[in-house]
Motif scaffolding. Structure first.
Motif, PDB file in Angstrom:
ATOM      1  N   LEU A  59      -5.208  10.881  18.210  1.00  0.00           N
ATOM      2  CA  LEU A  59      -4.833   9.595  17.618  1.00  0.00           C
ATOM      3  C   LEU A  59      -5.850   9.153  16.575  1.00  0.00           C
ATOM      4  O   LEU A  59      -5.482   8.676  15.495  1.00  0.00           O
ATOM      5  CB  LEU A  59      -4.693   8.545  18.719  1.00  0.00           C
ATOM      6  N   VAL A  60      -7.120   9.325  16.886  1.00  0.00           N
ATOM      7  CA  VAL A  60      -8.157   8.951  15.925  1.00  0.00           C
ATOM      8  C   VAL A  60      -8.040   9.793  14.656  1.00  0.00           C
ATOM      9  O   VAL A  60      -8.154   9.280  13.532  1.00  0.00           O
ATOM     10  CB  VAL A  60      -9.551   9.094  16.562  1.00  0.00           C
ATOM     11  N   CYS A  61      -7.782  11.093  14.810  1.00  0.00           N
ATOM     12  CA  CYS A  61      -7.636  11.956  13.631  1.00  0.00           C
ATOM     13  C   CYS A  61      -6.392  11.617  12.824  1.00  0.00           C
ATOM     14  O   CYS A  61      -6.381  11.757  11.595  1.00  0.00           O
ATOM     15  CB  CYS A  61      -7.622  13.423  14.055  1.00  0.00           C
ATOM     16  N   LEU A  62      -5.356  11.154  13.482  1.00  0.00           N
ATOM     17  CA  LEU A  62      -4.130  10.781  12.779  1.00  0.00           C
ATOM     18  C   LEU A  62      -4.331   9.552  11.890  1.00  0.00           C
ATOM     19  O   LEU A  62      -3.686   9.421  10.848  1.00  0.00           O
ATOM     20  CB  LEU A  62      -3.003  10.508  13.783  1.00  0.00           C
ATOM     21  N   VAL A  63      -5.231   8.635  12.288  1.00  0.00           N
ATOM     22  CA  VAL A  63      -5.399   7.397  11.519  1.00  0.00           C
ATOM     23  C   VAL A  63      -6.608   7.416  10.592  1.00  0.00           C
ATOM     24  O   VAL A  63      -6.623   6.712   9.576  1.00  0.00           O
ATOM     25  CB  VAL A  63      -5.489   6.156  12.449  1.00  0.00           C
ATOM     26  N   GLN A  64      -7.637   8.206  10.912  1.00  0.00           N
ATOM     27  CA  GLN A  64      -8.904   8.049  10.212  1.00  0.00           C
ATOM     28  C   GLN A  64      -8.845   8.420   8.736  1.00  0.00           C
ATOM     29  O   GLN A  64      -9.641   7.926   7.933  1.00  0.00           O
ATOM     30  CB  GLN A  64      -9.988   8.855  10.927  1.00  0.00           C
ATOM     31  N   GLY A  65      -7.899   9.261   8.348  1.00  0.00           N
ATOM     32  CA  GLY A  65      -7.822   9.717   6.965  1.00  0.00           C
ATOM     33  C   GLY A  65      -7.501   8.630   5.962  1.00  0.00           C
ATOM     34  O   GLY A  65      -7.779   8.789   4.774  1.00  0.00           O
ATOM     35  N   VAL A  66      -6.910   7.517   6.398  1.00  0.00           N
ATOM     36  CA  VAL A  66      -6.558   6.442   5.468  1.00  0.00           C
ATOM     37  C   VAL A  66      -7.620   5.348   5.437  1.00  0.00           C
ATOM     38  O   VAL A  66      -7.426   4.316   4.786  1.00  0.00           O
ATOM     39  CB  VAL A  66      -5.185   5.823   5.831  1.00  0.00           C
ATOM     40  N   ILE A  67      -8.730   5.560   6.139  1.00  0.00           N
ATOM     41  CA  ILE A  67      -9.782   4.546   6.218  1.00  0.00           C
ATOM     42  C   ILE A  67     -11.025   5.051   5.498  1.00  0.00           C
ATOM     43  O   ILE A  67     -11.496   6.160   5.778  1.00  0.00           O
ATOM     44  CB  ILE A  67     -10.129   4.235   7.688  1.00  0.00           C
ATOM     45  N   PRO A  68     -11.576   4.274   4.579  1.00  0.00           N
ATOM     46  CA  PRO A  68     -12.801   4.695   3.899  1.00  0.00           C
ATOM     47  C   PRO A  68     -13.937   4.944   4.899  1.00  0.00           C
ATOM     48  O   PRO A  68     -14.022   4.278   5.933  1.00  0.00           O
ATOM     49  CB  PRO A  68     -13.128   3.499   2.991  1.00  0.00           C
ATOM     50  N   THR A  69     -14.786   5.892   4.582  1.00  0.00           N
ATOM     51  CA  THR A  69     -15.856   6.295   5.500  1.00  0.00           C
ATOM     52  C   THR A  69     -16.713   5.115   5.931  1.00  0.00           C
ATOM     53  O   THR A  69     -17.092   4.994   7.110  1.00  0.00           O
ATOM     54  CB  THR A  69     -16.747   7.356   4.826  1.00  0.00           C
ATOM     55  N   SER A  70     -17.003   4.220   5.027  1.00  0.00           N
ATOM     56  CA  SER A  70     -17.877   3.084   5.346  1.00  0.00           C
ATOM     57  C   SER A  70     -17.196   2.032   6.207  1.00  0.00           C
ATOM     58  O   SER A  70     -17.856   1.097   6.685  1.00  0.00           O
ATOM     59  CB  SER A  70     -18.384   2.435   4.055  1.00  0.00           C
ATOM     60  N   ARG A  71     -15.893   2.170   6.411  1.00  0.00           N
ATOM     61  CA  ARG A  71     -15.132   1.141   7.139  1.00  0.00           C
ATOM     62  C   ARG A  71     -14.612   1.645   8.476  1.00  0.00           C
ATOM     63  O   ARG A  71     -13.660   1.101   9.037  1.00  0.00           O
ATOM     64  CB  ARG A  71     -13.962   0.635   6.283  1.00  0.00           C
ATOM     65  N   LYS A  72     -15.247   2.707   8.994  1.00  0.00           N
ATOM     66  CA  LYS A  72     -14.876   3.213  10.315  1.00  0.00           C
ATOM     67  C   LYS A  72     -16.134   3.671  11.038  1.00  0.00           C
ATOM     68  O   LYS A  72     -17.083   4.140  10.413  1.00  0.00           O
ATOM     69  CB  LYS A  72     -13.866   4.361  10.214  1.00  0.00           C
ATOM     70  N   ARG A  73     -16.125   3.544  12.367  1.00  0.00           N
ATOM     71  CA  ARG A  73     -17.276   3.967  13.157  1.00  0.00           C
ATOM     72  C   ARG A  73     -16.842   4.148  14.603  1.00  0.00           C
ATOM     73  O   ARG A  73     -15.788   3.660  15.029  1.00  0.00           O
ATOM     74  CB  ARG A  73     -18.419   2.953  13.074  1.00  0.00           C
ATOM     75  N   VAL A  74     -17.683   4.842  15.381  1.00  0.00           N
ATOM     76  CA  VAL A  74     -17.429   5.034  16.807  1.00  0.00           C
ATOM     77  C   VAL A  74     -18.597   4.431  17.584  1.00  0.00           C
ATOM     78  O   VAL A  74     -19.762   4.638  17.227  1.00  0.00           O
ATOM     79  CB  VAL A  74     -17.279   6.534  17.150  1.00  0.00           C
ATOM     80  N   THR A  75     -18.274   3.675  18.644  1.00  0.00           N
ATOM     81  CA  THR A  75     -19.296   3.092  19.512  1.00  0.00           C
ATOM     82  C   THR A  75     -19.085   3.574  20.936  1.00  0.00           C
ATOM     83  O   THR A  75     -17.985   3.998  21.313  1.00  0.00           O
ATOM     84  CB  THR A  75     -19.245   1.556  19.478  1.00  0.00           C
ATOM     85  N   TYR A  76     -20.157   3.503  21.726  1.00  0.00           N
ATOM     86  CA  TYR A  76     -20.121   3.978  23.109  1.00  0.00           C
ATOM     87  C   TYR A  76     -20.598   2.864  24.038  1.00  0.00           C
ATOM     88  O   TYR A  76     -21.550   2.149  23.738  1.00  0.00           O
ATOM     89  CB  TYR A  76     -21.005   5.213  23.274  1.00  0.00           C
ATOM     90  N   ASN A  77     -19.917   2.743  25.188  1.00  0.00           N
ATOM     91  CA  ASN A  77     -20.286   1.735  26.173  1.00  0.00           C
ATOM     92  C   ASN A  77     -20.032   2.298  27.564  1.00  0.00           C
ATOM     93  O   ASN A  77     -18.941   2.157  28.120  1.00  0.00           O
ATOM     94  CB  ASN A  77     -19.476   0.449  25.955  1.00  0.00           C
ATOM     95  N   GLY A  78     -21.039   2.963  28.126  1.00  0.00           N
ATOM     96  CA  GLY A  78     -20.876   3.575  29.439  1.00  0.00           C
ATOM     97  C   GLY A  78     -19.781   4.618  29.430  1.00  0.00           C
ATOM     98  O   GLY A  78     -19.819   5.557  28.621  1.00  0.00           O
ATOM     99  N   PRO A  79     -18.766   4.460  30.285  1.00  0.00           N
ATOM    100  CA  PRO A  79     -17.674   5.445  30.338  1.00  0.00           C
ATOM    101  C   PRO A  79     -16.629   5.263  29.241  1.00  0.00           C
ATOM    102  O   PRO A  79     -15.604   5.922  29.242  1.00  0.00           O
ATOM    103  CB  PRO A  79     -17.049   5.191  31.715  1.00  0.00           C
ATOM    104  N   ALA A  80     -16.885   4.360  28.292  1.00  0.00           N
ATOM    105  CA  ALA A  80     -15.910   4.064  27.242  1.00  0.00           C
ATOM    106  C   ALA A  80     -16.461   4.436  25.874  1.00  0.00           C
ATOM    107  O   ALA A  80     -17.669   4.396  25.632  1.00  0.00           O
ATOM    108  CB  ALA A  80     -15.544   2.580  27.267  1.00  0.00           C
TER     109      ALA A  80
END
Length: 380
Positions: free
Chosen positions: A140-161
């Protein structure tokens, strides 16, 4: 001479009225009574769920058709785990990326990233479950990430999430690790205990999410040699042995009670994705060197977990949609990483898969989970 015509017309109107009354009476029955429908398909009885089907379309029934316009992204997507990038790992064929699911009697829309993000604007969607659900999250992330500029997307981590953020849409696509949904804890002597009636430790992360997508089956069906726990516990009772399907039913029932008691259907949409098929040797399959979908199937080894899940959902008050991907995945033995979970050497290639570990549970990406996300987008 007109009399027979009048009698015929009267009879026709009477029959039509009766049929209309019969149909309307059926429509007034408890919708829950229509959840479990037994379908005969090639000597396999399958439980299907038609509750809340979008526009009356049952996406679970159909066939795989070759479509050269697929895939919708490539294995260079930076959010893919190396174990699912089969092309990068040296898989010689690529047709497994080009099959689209065609439901019987309707159309499954092609995934549109901007349309999906538009529907999810200012919302959180969380996929909860095991590594197969992580497989779907990466898709799902790969399906959407291509239309988002690099500076406007990121991944965060919170324990098991973990969460992928599309900042301009104020949207997060999240994954939460909970393969059993209920709690798995360490007990005395470092024993692993599944608490069949405890869930809050996981569920506290699910509050406030707009769309929740669950799966849970693979860990419950592991054999004794690969089981991830030593004991079950229910209340204060420590249980050494229990039927896997009884334990699964108890765990799902705990999840169902939590959803019924804690979520508002006007605020949160809940989808439960059925078990995807494994094609390993234990179940009479080998996925190595499989290159095309099967045209039909004769064995459905995941029928029992699907039936247990159907029974639990039928008793719930909360309107959960069952996304049945079991049928479509039974046909896709060609879609697994097999030995291409990693880059293999030339010497190993000469062995033609013999002696190598083989993954016939997860899915190559791009691949089969992309279709699950096309279904998910259509359901939202």
């Amino acid at each position: 001479m007109a009399t027979p015509k009048i009698h015929f017309l009267s009879s026709f109107l009477l029959c039509s009225t009766f049929l209309c009354f019969f149909h309307c009476t059926l429509s007034l029955l408890d919708p829950g009574d229509a959840v479990g429908i037994l379908v005969q398909a090639d000597d396999v009885k399958m439980l299907q769920n038609n509750r809340d089907s979008p526009k009356g379309c049952d996406f679970s029934v159909g066939k795989w058709v070759y479509d050269d316009s697929y895939p919708l992204y490539d294995s260079d997507c930076p959010y893919l785990s190396s174990v699912v990038t089969c092309q990068k790992n040296g898989r010689p064929d690529s047709d497994y990326e080009k099959w689209k699911w065609k439901p019987t009697g309707c159309t499954l829309p092609r995934f549109d990233a901007l349309r999906f993000l538009g529907k999810m604007r200012r919302k959180r969607i969380m996929l909860v479950g095991d590594s197969i659900m992580r497989n779907q999250w990466e898709s799902l992330v790969c399906l959407v990430q291509g239309v988002i500029p690099t500076s406007r997307k990121r991944v965060t981590y919170n324990g098991p999430a973990m969460a992928f953020h599309a900042m301009d849409f104020e949207t997060s696509i999240e994954f939460f690790w909970a393969p059993l949904l209920v709690e798995l804890k360490k007990g005395s002597e470092n024993k692993r205990i599944v608490h069949l009636d405890l869930i809050e430790e996981n569920a506290r992360y699910w509050r406030g999410v707009d769309v929740l997508v669950f799966d849970s089956a693979h860990w419950w069906t592991h054999s004794d040699q690969t089981s991830s726990w030593d004991y079950y516990m229910e209340g204060n009772n420590l249980i050494r042995n229990m039927s896997a399907m009884i334990a699964y039913q108890k765990g799902l029932s705990t999840w169902a009670r939590w959803v019924d008691q804690n979520l508002d259907p006007l605020r949160t949409q809940v989808i439960f994705r059925s078990m995807s098929s494994r094609h390993n040797r234990e179940n009479g399959w080998k996925c190595y060197n499989q290159k095309q979908p099967l045209p039909f199937f004769r064995h459905l080894h995941v029928l029992e977990p699907l039936g247990v899940l159907q029974g639990v959902l039928k008793r719930m008050r909360f309107p959960v949609y069952l996304q049945d991907i079991t049928t479509m995945t039974v046909l896709r033995g060609d879609g697994h990483p097999s030995v291409f979970m990693r880059v293999i050497s030339q010497d190993e290639k000469k062995k033609q898969g013999k002696g190598l570990s083989s993954d016939c549970s997860h899915w190559c990406l791009p691949g089969v989970p992309d279709i699950w996300n096309e279904m998910l987008s259509a359901l939202l």
